[in-house]
Design a protein around this motif. Structure first.
Motif, PDB file in Angstrom:
ATOM      1  N   LYS A 257       0.661   3.876  -3.048  1.00 54.71           N
ATOM      2  CA  LYS A 257       0.243   5.736  -3.207  1.00 54.71           C
ATOM      3  C   LYS A 257       1.524   6.407  -3.234  1.00 54.71           C
ATOM      4  O   LYS A 257       1.105   7.617  -3.325  1.00 54.71           O
TER       5      LYS A 257
ATOM      6  N   GLU B 215       0.621  -1.124   0.413  1.00 53.23           N
ATOM      7  CA  GLU B 215       0.265   0.129   0.128  1.00 53.23           C
ATOM      8  C   GLU B 215       0.738   1.202  -0.112  1.00 53.23           C
ATOM      9  O   GLU B 215       0.537   2.812  -0.613  1.00 53.23           O
TER      10      GLU B 215
ATOM     11  N   GLN C 280      -6.017   3.680  -5.714  1.00 50.21           N
ATOM     12  CA  GLN C 280      -5.689   4.515  -5.717  1.00 50.21           C
ATOM     13  C   GLN C 280      -5.471   5.505  -7.177  1.00 50.21           C
ATOM     14  O   GLN C 280      -5.460   6.694  -7.293  1.00 50.21           O
TER      15      GLN C 280
END
Length: 256
Positions: A74, A70, A126
């Motif tokens: 990001k 993650e 995202q």
């Protein structure tokens, strides 16, 4: 169709895999700008080079990215990224992936859902966040499967050591609804999420399987991965500018 991709920047995730690498070549050969990412940068570049892709081309940018991480994802989407389209061709899985139904442990099942479906969620989330920040048109193509549409035809696996993994079918069906959820949530025609559902793609499978599979098609049998390119580029292009939340099946009638 591909001409409508001129000047666009396309992100190919899983660019070191069977589908992703061929897509990179397909786009580069047609003068489309590509950002190629995969878990292992060196392995990805080697595979692209074997396909005849000039990894030093001004049209190509290569990066390493773990889409199950993650923080990395990001950070990647928060960078100075300029993209108009994304294809998620990644296929993360664990070491016990592919076991037959009664041999799949709950832990393994959950891990594979987390790796594959979880990363598809993360990437789609995202991508949506990237669109919300930039408000420029963005088309995302996820990869589902005919086995996300219909139940497996287990007879084609007779006389082989192969099976249709329960994780695969579950994940591919879920991806189709994930797409619909996200575009319904964002509700902006400039942000589109679609998927393709390929039938079987030839990858040196056993002859018994190839023959049994072909009997369920209209004559083509297993498809070459290049047969997916037209539908993918259509969904990336402005030719499909109001197509969203949809699934294109490419299987020569296998699912009928």
């Amino acid at each position: 169709m591909v001409n409508s991709l001129n000047g666009k920047n396309i992100l190919v995730v899983g660019a070191g895999g069977l589908l992703g690498s061929r897509l990179v070549k397909y786009l580069i050969d047609r003068d489309v700008n590509v950002v190629a990412v995969d878990l292992n940068l060196l392995t990805m570049k080697e595979r692209l080079s074997k396909l005849g892709v000039d990894t030093g081309s001004s049209l190509l940018t290569c990066n390493e990215l773990d889409i199950t991480n993650e923080t990395q994802v990001k950070r990647f989407f928060s960078s100075e990224l300029q993209i108009d389209g994304i294809v998620n061709a990644a296929y993360p899985r664990n070491k016990t992936y592919g076991n037959k139904f009664f041999d799949v442990s709950l832990q393994s099942f959950n891990e594979n859902l987390s790796l594959h479906l979880g990363s598809a969620f993360l990437l789609t989330q995202q991508a949506a966040a990237y669109f919300e920040r930039n408000k420029t048109p963005l088309s995302l193509v996820n990869i589902s499967s005919i086995y996300g549409v219909v139940a497996p035809k287990f007879d084609i696996y007779d006389n082989t050591n192969m099976t249709m993994p329960v994780e695969y079918a579950t994940i591919k069906a879920a991806i189709q609804h994930l797409n619909k959820y996200v575009v319904s949530y964002i509700k902006d025609s400039r942000f589109r999420v679609n998927c393709i559902s390929p039938g079987g793609i030839f990858d040196s499978q056993p002859e018994a399987f190839l023959s049994a599979y072909k009997a369920h098609t209209h004559g083509a049998g297993m498809l070459d991965v290049d047969e997916m390119m037209g539908s993918i580029t259509y969904l990336l292009s402005d030719d499909s500018k109001f197509v969203t939340g949809q699934n294109i099946i490419i299987d020569d009638g296998f699912s009928i």
